[in-house]
Design a protein around this motif. Structure first.
Motif, PDB file in Angstrom:
ATOM      1  N   PRO A 276       0.832  -1.211   0.000  1.00 25.69           N
ATOM      2  CA  PRO A 276       0.000   0.000   0.000  1.00 25.69           C
ATOM      3  C   PRO A 276       0.868   1.264   0.000  1.00 25.69           C
ATOM      4  N   GLY A 277       0.401   2.273  -0.725  1.00 21.36           N
ATOM      5  CA  GLY A 277       1.091   3.550  -0.754  1.00 21.36           C
ATOM      6  C   GLY A 277       2.220   3.653  -1.741  1.00 21.36           C
ATOM      7  N   ARG A 278       2.640   2.534  -2.316  1.00 24.53           N
ATOM      8  CA  ARG A 278       3.758   2.561  -3.258  1.00 24.53           C
ATOM      9  C   ARG A 278       3.286   3.043  -4.632  1.00 24.53           C
ATOM     10  N   ALA A 279       4.140   3.764  -5.318  1.00 24.98           N
ATOM     11  CA  ALA A 279       3.802   4.306  -6.635  1.00 24.98           C
ATOM     12  C   ALA A 279       3.806   3.200  -7.684  1.00 24.98           C
ATOM     13  N   ILE A 280       2.933   3.372  -8.683  1.00 26.81           N
ATOM     14  CA  ILE A 280       2.838   2.460  -9.824  1.00 26.81           C
ATOM     15  C   ILE A 280       2.776   3.323 -11.077  1.00 26.81           C
ATOM     16  N   GLY A 281       3.362   2.846 -12.153  1.00 23.38           N
ATOM     17  CA  GLY A 281       3.333   3.630 -13.377  1.00 23.38           C
ATOM     18  C   GLY A 281       3.425   2.781 -14.624  1.00 23.38           C
ATOM     19  N   LEU A 282       3.066   3.404 -15.740  1.00 18.28           N
ATOM     20  CA  LEU A 282       3.201   2.806 -17.058  1.00 18.28           C
ATOM     21  C   LEU A 282       4.057   3.747 -17.893  1.00 18.28           C
ATOM     22  N   ALA A 283       5.216   3.267 -18.344  1.00 15.27           N
ATOM     23  CA  ALA A 283       6.118   4.062 -19.174  1.00 15.27           C
ATOM     24  C   ALA A 283       6.097   3.501 -20.588  1.00 15.27           C
ATOM     25  N   LEU A 284       5.929   4.369 -21.572  1.00 15.89           N
ATOM     26  CA  LEU A 284       5.953   3.979 -22.977  1.00 15.89           C
ATOM     27  C   LEU A 284       7.336   4.243 -23.541  1.00 15.89           C
ATOM     28  N   LEU A 285       7.939   3.215 -24.140  1.00 14.38           N
ATOM     29  CA  LEU A 285       9.314   3.270 -24.619  1.00 14.38           C
ATOM     30  C   LEU A 285       9.333   3.270 -26.143  1.00 14.38           C
ATOM     31  N   PRO A 286      10.463   3.638 -26.745  1.00  9.97           N
ATOM     32  CA  PRO A 286      10.534   3.622 -28.215  1.00  9.97           C
ATOM     33  C   PRO A 286      10.278   2.248 -28.822  1.00  9.97           C
ATOM     34  N   ASP A 287      10.671   1.191 -28.113  1.00 16.93           N
ATOM     35  CA  ASP A 287      10.518  -0.161 -28.650  1.00 16.93           C
ATOM     36  C   ASP A 287       9.708  -1.063 -27.718  1.00 16.93           C
ATOM     37  N   GLY A 288       8.805  -0.475 -26.936  1.00 16.39           N
ATOM     38  CA  GLY A 288       7.994  -1.280 -26.035  1.00 16.39           C
ATOM     39  C   GLY A 288       7.393  -0.439 -24.935  1.00 16.39           C
ATOM     40  N   LEU A 289       7.170  -1.061 -23.790  1.00 19.78           N
ATOM     41  CA  LEU A 289       6.586  -0.353 -22.653  1.00 19.78           C
ATOM     42  C   LEU A 289       7.020  -1.035 -21.366  1.00 19.78           C
ATOM     43  N   CYS A 290       6.687  -0.406 -20.244  1.00 20.37           N
ATOM     44  CA  CYS A 290       7.132  -0.904 -18.947  1.00 20.37           C
ATOM     45  C   CYS A 290       6.090  -0.571 -17.887  1.00 20.37           C
ATOM     46  N   VAL A 291       5.691  -1.556 -17.102  1.00 22.43           N
ATOM     47  CA  VAL A 291       4.833  -1.348 -15.937  1.00 22.43           C
ATOM     48  C   VAL A 291       5.717  -1.518 -14.702  1.00 22.43           C
ATOM     49  N   TRP A 292       5.740  -0.499 -13.859  1.00 26.26           N
ATOM     50  CA  TRP A 292       6.686  -0.506 -12.745  1.00 26.26           C
ATOM     51  C   TRP A 292       6.010  -0.126 -11.433  1.00 26.26           C
ATOM     52  N   ASP A 293       6.671  -0.494 -10.330  1.00 26.61           N
ATOM     53  CA  ASP A 293       6.306  -0.007  -8.994  1.00 26.61           C
ATOM     54  C   ASP A 293       7.590   0.219  -8.221  1.00 26.61           C
ATOM     55  N   ASP A 294       7.498   1.019  -7.158  1.00 30.61           N
ATOM     56  CA  ASP A 294       8.698   1.284  -6.355  1.00 30.61           C
ATOM     57  C   ASP A 294       8.673   0.528  -5.030  1.00 30.61           C
ATOM     58  N   GLY A 295       8.014  -0.644  -5.046  1.00 30.94           N
ATOM     59  CA  GLY A 295       7.979  -1.488  -3.856  1.00 30.94           C
ATOM     60  C   GLY A 295       9.252  -2.291  -3.697  1.00 30.94           C
ATOM     61  N   PRO A 296       9.326  -3.132  -2.660  1.00 32.75           N
ATOM     62  CA  PRO A 296      10.507  -3.969  -2.448  1.00 32.75           C
ATOM     63  C   PRO A 296      10.759  -4.877  -3.648  1.00 32.75           C
ATOM     64  N   PRO A 297      11.988  -4.996  -4.124  1.00 32.60           N
ATOM     65  CA  PRO A 297      12.281  -5.853  -5.272  1.00 32.60           C
ATOM     66  C   PRO A 297      11.940  -7.316  -4.990  1.00 32.60           C
ATOM     67  N   ILE A 298      11.433  -7.987  -5.994  1.00 28.51           N
ATOM     68  CA  ILE A 298      11.184  -9.427  -5.890  1.00 28.51           C
ATOM     69  C   ILE A 298      12.516 -10.137  -5.716  1.00 28.51           C
ATOM     70  N   SER A 299      12.545 -11.148  -4.842  1.00 28.86           N
ATOM     71  CA  SER A 299      13.800 -11.829  -4.532  1.00 28.86           C
ATOM     72  C   SER A 299      14.379 -12.495  -5.776  1.00 28.86           C
ATOM     73  N   SER A 300      15.700 -12.610  -5.806  1.00 30.11           N
ATOM     74  CA  SER A 300      16.386 -13.183  -6.976  1.00 30.11           C
ATOM     75  C   SER A 300      15.937 -14.613  -7.249  1.00 30.11           C
ATOM     76  N   GLU A 301      15.589 -15.356  -6.186  1.00 27.36           N
ATOM     77  CA  GLU A 301      15.173 -16.750  -6.368  1.00 27.36           C
ATOM     78  C   GLU A 301      13.831 -16.869  -7.082  1.00 27.36           C
ATOM     79  N   GLU A 302      13.033 -15.804  -7.040  1.00 28.74           N
ATOM     80  CA  GLU A 302      11.677 -15.890  -7.577  1.00 28.74           C
ATOM     81  C   GLU A 302      11.476 -15.096  -8.864  1.00 28.74           C
ATOM     82  N   ARG A 303      12.506 -14.454  -9.372  1.00 31.24           N
ATOM     83  CA  ARG A 303      12.338 -13.565 -10.511  1.00 31.24           C
ATOM     84  C   ARG A 303      11.991 -14.294 -11.799  1.00 31.24           C
ATOM     85  N   GLU A 304      12.348 -15.548 -11.914  1.00 34.11           N
ATOM     86  CA  GLU A 304      11.917 -16.352 -13.065  1.00 34.11           C
ATOM     87  C   GLU A 304      10.752 -17.255 -12.703  1.00 34.11           C
TER      88      GLU A 304
END
Length: 374
Positions: A276-304
């Protein structure tokens, strides 16, 4: 229980040669009666005979009450369950040999395995039939509140002034109602048509056929998602950062709409699982797009792991979800020749994004853009 013709044909293939070549007068295939059913515990399903005499039902067969050297019983069991029995009778004057016993055990084992699979198939078909009936009922009932929502939204439109700031909200309701209607239509058609064994190149959806929205450009598909995300962020009391400029690709044909489906899944995950309270955004890129949040990063073991169907991250397992969103999004991206990846340093994708967080980047190959519509 009515067994399938496929199983009965298999039993014929196994036992017809045995009767004609090995000196048997009768072979009887019995099925165990279902629990709680009145009557004999064994039901005669099929028989093979070297004479014209037919075996009577087990509960009225006087020969079964008498001992016989010529008769043998072979249980039909699968996974520890007794499914039935095979009754075998030699011609008078013949004796059982070790080879004969071994051959009948082999036949009984083969028939047991086939009978187990046949009963499983029948049970699954019955369950599927019941589920389809339940689905039809649910789809029918869903249409009523959905129609009511559309009616209320249209009434709201009539009451709003032409320059009202709330018009876009009501338009968003009607847009979402249309998409829900397409999903319900697709659900209703499940079972009326055979689904393809592999991906259908005519649709990029990994969803029921008919669910694709009918829009002209990618921008037209993404705008309702952005409006929905802005409204959700406002309700949740969190910052929302939508795109301020639209790249050239946004005006091109939306094709089958799979890009919007990917973005919808990414945004849903972000709003559901970021703290809760964390920012979320949609960025449009020249060759795609990105959905992001500034919450705690997902652990390396679970990223795939989180991209696998049915898998969910540790932090999200106490919340409602199916673990399908990211798997569906990546599958759609890859089938279109693109990629969906996770970065825990969003600023590497775009300089104005947070230093840490979770950024799901959808990129397509170059040249990635379809020809612009006239």
């Amino acid at each position: 229980m009515q067994l399938t013709d496929r199983f009965l044909d298999f039993a014929d293939q196994q036992l017809n040669p045995v009767v004609s070549l090995m000196g048997f007068t009768h072979l009887g295939l019995y099925l165990s009666a279902p629990p709680g059913q009145e009557g004999p515990p064994l039901i005669l399903i099929k028989q093979w005979s070297s004479t014209n005499r037919a075996l009577p039902a087990a509960d009225v067969d006087p020969e079964l009450r008498q001992a016989s050297e010529e008769r043998r019983w072979y249980p039909l069991q699968d996974a520890g369950l007794i499914l039935g029995a095979l009754r075998v009778e030699l011609e008078p004057g013949l004796s059982w040999t070790a080879d004969l016993e071994e051959e009948m055990r082999r036949c009984a084992l083969a028939i047991s395995h086939a009978l187990g699979r046949d009963l499983e198939c029948i049970q699954l078909q019955e369950e599927l039939h019941q589920q389809r009936n339940q689905l039809k009922t649910l789809v029918h009932q869903l249409r009523n509140p959905l129609a009511a929502l559309r009616t209320y939204a249209q009434l709201m439109l009539r009451r709003l002034e032409p320059d009202s700031a709330h018009l876009s909200l009501v338009d968003g309701i009607l847009t979402e109602q249309d998409q829900l209607g397409r999903y319900i239509d697709a659900l209703e058609n499940l079972g009326r048509q055979s689904l393809p064994n592999g991906p259908d190149p005519s649709t990029a959806y990994l969803l029921p056929p008919g669910a694709a929205p009918q829009r002209e450009s990618l921008k037209e598909l993404l705008l309702p998602l952005i409006e929905r995300a802005s409204a959700t962020a406002s309700l949740q009391g969190r910052p929302w950062h939508g795109p301020s400029q639209w790249p050239a690709w946004s005006t091109h044909s939306a094709g089958d709409g799979s890009t919007a489906e990917i973005v919808a899944n990414l945004l849903e995950n972000a709003f559901r699982y970021s703290p809760p309270g964390r920012a979320i955004g949609l960025a449009l890129l020249p060759d795609g797009l990105c959905v992001w949040d500034d919450g705690p990063p997902i652990s390396s073991e679970e990223r795939e792991l989180i991209f696998h169907r049915g898998e969910r991250g540790t932090s999200s397992r106490d919340r409602p979800g199916t673990g399908l969103g990211l798997a569906l999004a990546r599958a759609l991206a890859e089938r279109n020749g693109g990629h969906l990846t996770l970065s825990v340093e969003p600023w590497r994708i775009q300089a104005n994004l947070p230093a840490q967080g979770n950024a799901f980047q959808l990129s397509w190959p170059q040249p990635a853009l379809p020809a612009a519509t006239a």
